[in-house]
Design an enzyme around this catalytic site. Structure first.
Site, short mmCIF file in Angstrom:
data_model
loop_
_atom_site.label_atom_id
_atom_site.label_comp_id
_atom_site.label_asym_id
_atom_site.label_seq_id
_atom_site.Cartn_x
_atom_site.Cartn_y
_atom_site.Cartn_z
N TYR A 148 -6.06 76.79 89.32
CA TYR A 148 -7.92 77.72 89.28
C TYR A 148 -8.58 76.71 88.93
CZ TYR A 148 -10.92 81.40 89.68
OH TYR A 148 -12.01 82.11 89.92
N LYS A 152 -10.85 75.19 91.33
CA LYS A 152 -12.51 75.46 90.75
C LYS A 152 -13.50 74.28 90.55
CE LYS A 152 -12.93 79.86 91.93
NZ LYS A 152 -13.25 80.55 93.40
#
Length: 255
Positions: A148, A152
């Site tokens: 994740y 990002k």
């Protein structure tokens, strides 16, 4: 008539953006996976505002879903003035304990879809000579929160570069890097999310406020919240080994 196209529109930050643009008088195109939830939201928006709310069911973890949204962005009969790419989800586990399919879904939604939707939006906006793109990154971009964080970080780096590239074309690009937000997102992040102190959380409406203010000022990145902004800046200069140690120690929730 131009519209705001919002992905992840039926919950959390995406939903807050949808309502904000609608209340400001912009027609909206609502993108999410579930048609029933989209229909309910569109009906509510049209009931309480004077705008048109179009629904566009699309699963951005699938090729067809990405293509569907790209084709809508390309439609110059009712062109995209604003793209808000807020779709995303918590992976909720370590990389090696997750399924390969789930990891692929995350990569498709948060990286590939970001690139392709931004590409089509930029092409459309260049033809019109104006536009705005808002991409949801995260404070996790500077943390050690598995893939994740990697996704990002890519969104942040990509958005900053695109902002510079499109500035001369009167197209604004903004990366929003929020910390923990009071939405259902953290229901999927595991119990470690509960360790975050209450004062560090912000609401979806606060995220939208900060994003639109930063966009109006011509900024390319914003981290909503004073403490969050200071933390984000600190993580940029603190040695990465320190950030990784804190992350792995559980002070930062695994996403």
């Amino acid at each position: 008539m131009s519209v705001a196209i919002i992905t992840g529109a039926t919950s959390g930050i995406g939903k807050a953006f949808a309502w904000r643009f609608a209340r400001a008088g912009h027609d909206v195109v609502l993108v999410a996976r579930h048609e029933d939830s989209l229909a309910v939201l569109a009906q509510e928006i049209e009931q309480y505002t004077e705008v048109n709310a179009q629904i566009l069911p699309a699963d951005l973890s699938l090729e067809q879903g990405i293509r569907t949204v790209c084709e809508r962005i390309d439609d110059m009969t009712n062109p995209c003035a604003v793209l808000v790419h807020a779709a995303g989800f918590a992976l909720g586990t370590e990389f090696t304990t997750n399924t390969e399919a789930r990891e692929q879904d995350g990569l498709r939604v948060m990286v590939e879809a970001t690139m392709r939707l931004n590409y089509h939006a930029a092409q459309s906006m260049q033809k019109r000579g104006a536009g705005a793109i808002i991409n949801l990154s995260s404070m996790a971009a500077r943390m050690d929160a598995g893939t994740y964080s990697a996704h990002k970080a890519w969104v942040l780096s990509f958005s900053l570069a695109l902002a510079d590239e499109l500035r001369a074309d009167n197209i604004r690009v903004l990366a929003v890097t929020p910390g923990p937000v009071k939405t259902a997102f953290f229901d999927y992040a595991g119990n470690s999310a509960n360790a975050m102190p209450a004062f560090f959380w912000v609401s979806a409406d606060q995220i939208v406020d900060a994003a639109l203010h930063a966009l109006a000022q011509g900024k390319a990145q914003v981290t909503p919240g004073i403490l969050q902004s200071i933390t984000m800046a600190a993580m940029k200069i603190v040695p990465s080994v320190v950030v990784r140690t804190i992350s792995r120690g559980g002070a930062i929730p695994h996403l």
